[in-house]
Enzyme design. Sequence first.
Site, PDB file in Angstrom:
ATOM      1  N   SER A  40       9.861  18.990  29.940  1.00 26.61           N
ATOM      2  CA  SER A  40      10.356  18.602  28.741  1.00 26.61           C
ATOM      3  C   SER A  40      10.416  16.992  28.935  1.00 26.61           C
ATOM      4  O   SER A  40      11.395  16.269  29.435  1.00 26.61           O
ATOM      5  CB  SER A  40      12.236  18.834  28.704  1.00 26.61           C
ATOM      6  OG  SER A  40      12.678  18.600  30.087  1.00 26.61           O
ATOM      7  N   HIS A 153      14.560  25.672  28.366  1.00 31.35           N
ATOM      8  CA  HIS A 153      14.073  26.287  29.687  1.00 31.35           C
ATOM      9  C   HIS A 153      14.309  27.658  29.765  1.00 31.35           C
ATOM     10  O   HIS A 153      13.983  28.474  30.625  1.00 31.35           O
ATOM     11  CB  HIS A 153      14.452  25.563  30.783  1.00 31.35           C
ATOM     12  CG  HIS A 153      13.912  24.417  31.174  1.00 31.35           C
ATOM     13  ND1 HIS A 153      13.860  23.713  32.376  1.00 31.35           N
ATOM     14  CD2 HIS A 153      12.909  23.457  30.213  1.00 31.35           C
ATOM     15  CE1 HIS A 153      12.910  22.496  32.293  1.00 31.35           C
ATOM     16  NE2 HIS A 153      12.537  22.432  30.827  1.00 31.35           N
ATOM     17  N   GLU A 162      20.442  22.794  32.494  1.00 33.38           N
ATOM     18  CA  GLU A 162      20.337  22.861  33.736  1.00 33.38           C
ATOM     19  C   GLU A 162      21.788  22.766  34.579  1.00 33.38           C
ATOM     20  O   GLU A 162      22.605  21.812  33.908  1.00 33.38           O
ATOM     21  CB  GLU A 162      19.496  21.616  34.784  1.00 33.38           C
ATOM     22  CG  GLU A 162      18.041  21.549  34.392  1.00 33.38           C
ATOM     23  CD  GLU A 162      17.119  20.750  34.960  1.00 33.38           C
ATOM     24  OE1 GLU A 162      17.974  20.009  35.954  1.00 33.38           O
ATOM     25  OE2 GLU A 162      16.058  20.582  34.534  1.00 33.38           O
ATOM     26  N   GLU A 203      12.021  26.065  37.693  1.00 35.00           N
ATOM     27  CA  GLU A 203      12.680  25.263  38.952  1.00 35.00           C
ATOM     28  C   GLU A 203      13.261  26.196  39.963  1.00 35.00           C
ATOM     29  O   GLU A 203      14.230  25.662  40.681  1.00 35.00           O
ATOM     30  CB  GLU A 203      13.407  24.056  38.572  1.00 35.00           C
ATOM     31  CG  GLU A 203      12.688  23.229  37.730  1.00 35.00           C
ATOM     32  CD  GLU A 203      13.441  21.854  37.128  1.00 35.00           C
ATOM     33  OE1 GLU A 203      14.611  21.936  37.311  1.00 35.00           O
ATOM     34  OE2 GLU A 203      12.773  21.099  36.343  1.00 35.00           O
ATOM     35  N   ASP A 240      22.396  18.962  33.448  1.00 37.31           N
ATOM     36  CA  ASP A 240      21.331  18.299  32.708  1.00 37.31           C
ATOM     37  C   ASP A 240      21.362  18.930  31.283  1.00 37.31           C
ATOM     38  O   ASP A 240      20.641  19.980  31.502  1.00 37.31           O
ATOM     39  CB  ASP A 240      19.896  18.076  33.479  1.00 37.31           C
ATOM     40  CG  ASP A 240      18.816  17.482  32.599  1.00 37.31           C
ATOM     41  OD1 ASP A 240      19.182  17.014  31.480  1.00 37.31           O
ATOM     42  OD2 ASP A 240      17.834  17.256  33.057  1.00 37.31           O
ATOM     43  N   GLU A 281      23.553  14.633  33.191  1.00 37.69           N
ATOM     44  CA  GLU A 281      22.278  13.948  32.730  1.00 37.69           C
ATOM     45  C   GLU A 281      21.768  14.196  31.356  1.00 37.69           C
ATOM     46  O   GLU A 281      22.016  15.147  30.854  1.00 37.69           O
ATOM     47  CB  GLU A 281      21.062  14.443  33.869  1.00 37.69           C
ATOM     48  CG  GLU A 281      19.773  13.788  33.629  1.00 37.69           C
ATOM     49  CD  GLU A 281      18.779  14.634  34.655  1.00 37.69           C
ATOM     50  OE1 GLU A 281      19.362  15.062  35.718  1.00 37.69           O
ATOM     51  OE2 GLU A 281      17.611  14.816  34.123  1.00 37.69           O
ATOM     52  N   ASP A 308      17.529  10.106  32.089  1.00 35.84           N
ATOM     53  CA  ASP A 308      16.261  10.865  32.482  1.00 35.84           C
ATOM     54  C   ASP A 308      15.210  10.162  31.193  1.00 35.84           C
ATOM     55  O   ASP A 308      14.472   9.297  31.327  1.00 35.84           O
ATOM     56  CB  ASP A 308      16.259  12.263  32.764  1.00 35.84           C
ATOM     57  CG  ASP A 308      14.939  12.724  32.949  1.00 35.84           C
ATOM     58  OD1 ASP A 308      13.888  12.070  33.071  1.00 35.84           O
ATOM     59  OD2 ASP A 308      14.745  13.888  32.930  1.00 35.84           O
ATOM     60  N   LYS A 333      11.659   9.495  38.291  1.00 37.11           N
ATOM     61  CA  LYS A 333      10.384  10.433  38.731  1.00 37.11           C
ATOM     62  C   LYS A 333       9.089   9.437  38.682  1.00 37.11           C
ATOM     63  O   LYS A 333       8.746   8.674  37.507  1.00 37.11           O
ATOM     64  CB  LYS A 333      10.204  11.115  37.320  1.00 37.11           C
ATOM     65  CG  LYS A 333      11.585  12.167  37.297  1.00 37.11           C
ATOM     66  CD  LYS A 333      11.532  12.787  35.920  1.00 37.11           C
ATOM     67  CE  LYS A 333      12.406  14.208  35.851  1.00 37.11           C
ATOM     68  NZ  LYS A 333      12.448  14.384  34.234  1.00 37.11           N
ATOM     69  N   HIS A 361      12.154  15.651  41.264  1.00 34.28           N
ATOM     70  CA  HIS A 361      10.792  16.382  40.979  1.00 34.28           C
ATOM     71  C   HIS A 361      10.520  16.613  39.619  1.00 34.28           C
ATOM     72  O   HIS A 361      11.264  15.975  38.654  1.00 34.28           O
ATOM     73  CB  HIS A 361      11.170  17.697  41.645  1.00 34.28           C
ATOM     74  CG  HIS A 361      12.112  18.696  40.872  1.00 34.28           C
ATOM     75  ND1 HIS A 361      12.123  20.022  40.934  1.00 34.28           N
ATOM     76  CD2 HIS A 361      13.205  18.273  40.012  1.00 34.28           C
ATOM     77  CE1 HIS A 361      13.272  20.425  40.237  1.00 34.28           C
ATOM     78  NE2 HIS A 361      13.650  19.675  39.718  1.00 34.28           N
ATOM     79  N   LYS A 384      17.224  15.449  43.418  1.00 37.77           N
ATOM     80  CA  LYS A 384      17.141  16.517  42.450  1.00 37.77           C
ATOM     81  C   LYS A 384      15.617  17.321  42.747  1.00 37.77           C
ATOM     82  O   LYS A 384      14.789  16.555  42.368  1.00 37.77           O
ATOM     83  CB  LYS A 384      17.441  15.909  41.252  1.00 37.77           C
ATOM     84  CG  LYS A 384      17.250  17.103  39.960  1.00 37.77           C
ATOM     85  CD  LYS A 384      17.453  16.525  38.637  1.00 37.77           C
ATOM     86  CE  LYS A 384      17.418  17.631  37.556  1.00 37.77           C
ATOM     87  NZ  LYS A 384      17.168  17.186  36.379  1.00 37.77           N
TER      88      LYS A 384
HETATM   89  P1  PGA Z   1      10.894  18.231  33.203  1.00 37.12           P
HETATM   90  O1  PGA Z   1      12.514  18.521  33.391  1.00 37.12           O
HETATM   91  O2  PGA Z   1      10.248  17.907  34.608  1.00 37.12           O
HETATM   92  O3  PGA Z   1       9.996  19.353  32.626  1.00 37.12           O
HETATM   93  O4  PGA Z   1      10.856  16.889  32.499  1.00 37.12           O
HETATM   94  C1  PGA Z   1      13.157  18.192  34.206  1.00 37.12           C
HETATM   95  C2  PGA Z   1      14.356  17.433  33.742  1.00 37.12           C
HETATM   96  O5  PGA Z   1      14.621  17.303  32.449  1.00 37.12           O
HETATM   97  O6  PGA Z   1      15.014  16.723  34.332  1.00 37.12           O
HETATM   98 ZN    ZN Z   2      16.186  15.551  33.041  1.00 35.18          ZN
END
Ligand code: PGA
Ligand code: ZN
Length: 420
Positions: A40, A153, A162, A203, A240, A281, A308, A333, A361, A384
């Site tokens: 995503s 997801h 999440e 995950e 999230d 998030e 994010d 990230k 991650h 995370k």
């Molecule tokens: P992604 O998902 O690594 O697929 O972007 C994780 C997130 O949205 O935090």
């Molecule tokens: Zn996210």
Amino acid sequence: SISKIQAMEILDSRGNPTVEVYLELEDGTAVVSRVPSGASTGAHEAVELRDNDPSRYGGKGVSLAVKNVNEVIAPAFMGLPVTDQRAMDQRLVELDGDPQKARLGANAILGVSLAILQAGAKVHNQPLYRYIGGLGAQLLPVPLLNVLNGGAHADNNVDIQEFMLVPVGAATFREAMRMAQETYQMLKKILQEKNLRTAVGDEGGFAPDLKSNREALDLLLLAMERAGLKPGQDMVLALDVAATEIKQDEGYIFEGTLKTGTELIDYYHQLIRDYPIISIEDGLAEDDWDHWQLLTERLGDQVQLVGDDLFVTNTQRIQRGIEEGCSNAVLIKLNQIGTVSETLDAIRMTHQAGWNAIVSHRSGETEDTTIADLAVAVNGGQIKTGAPARGERIAKYNRLLTIEHNDPGLEYAGWEAFRR
Ligand code: PGA
Ligand code: ZN
């Protein structure tokens, strides 16, 4: 000084190709780095270069990125020292020349940047977190463990992507992991009792067919209680929403109806009243700055609001967020921006605003554990990195257990990590 840089195509935790970089110094010191990959992904992230050749790996090959490391980056770095990370990263950025790193690919660039970082730590004969963070590294992070999934997801009626366990009341990182693992196992047992699916997602979280977001939250509270924990005291929850994924032109598709940003904010307000939620998030979409501002005005003093897709670890976007009062925390990230130094700049800017930085991650990971060290190094107090399941997630948690074991001077961040 660098005597060899060689990349190759390996596979990530989803089985998709990704970049591995082998780097060797003249004295024989050798390191390997491996690059993660999101699903995503935000529209404003640095470019992950894929071959788009349908005859290999369904178009997901990274042989062009590998070639860029071997034929463009490697020759430009022979004989250079590895201990000036900033200068090396600057060189990588200039070699690419594109603001989104679209020429060489952020996956090619990050692989080299991470390898240089690891080699630097070896030259200094320091653990990675100490090499990056110096004496400033004092905290072991609170883990945010994604144990239940909805949204893009999962194939169910839960819109939030999440649901995370946050063992904030533990005294040590080791105890935090035990609390989370016991709650996760209890959740699995409860799902089995209800004849719900217990297969895990990318995950490590479960994705059972639930009726609503609230049903998911109720299940998590039940799991905590049956694991002998006090919700709101021993353990709290983080979400999230990944709202970019549910954004339409006219609003957000949420719980089967079209909602405005303001209605979503009202919904979050009720949720944090009814459940011990400490962090939300991507509650709004990546370019919905106005509603982010409203969300922060209304809930920013009650809950951590994390950007994010909104920020993509990019200082230009974080700067705007700080100026306009959008959110109060940033998800970090490495591969959203593409070099170690730019990532550290993003964290510094975040901390200087008095905001929290959460090292994260990606949904596609490898056995690389650099983010565990990074989370300790920058003293951000939160990480995370998925459920307490799946080898590539566990590798990060095991690295943190090792760091805690080897360095009794470090303290578990606990509630302090959420103080603002
Ligand atoms: P992604 O998902 O690594 O697929 O972007 C994780 C997130 O949205 O935090
Ligand atoms: Zn996210």
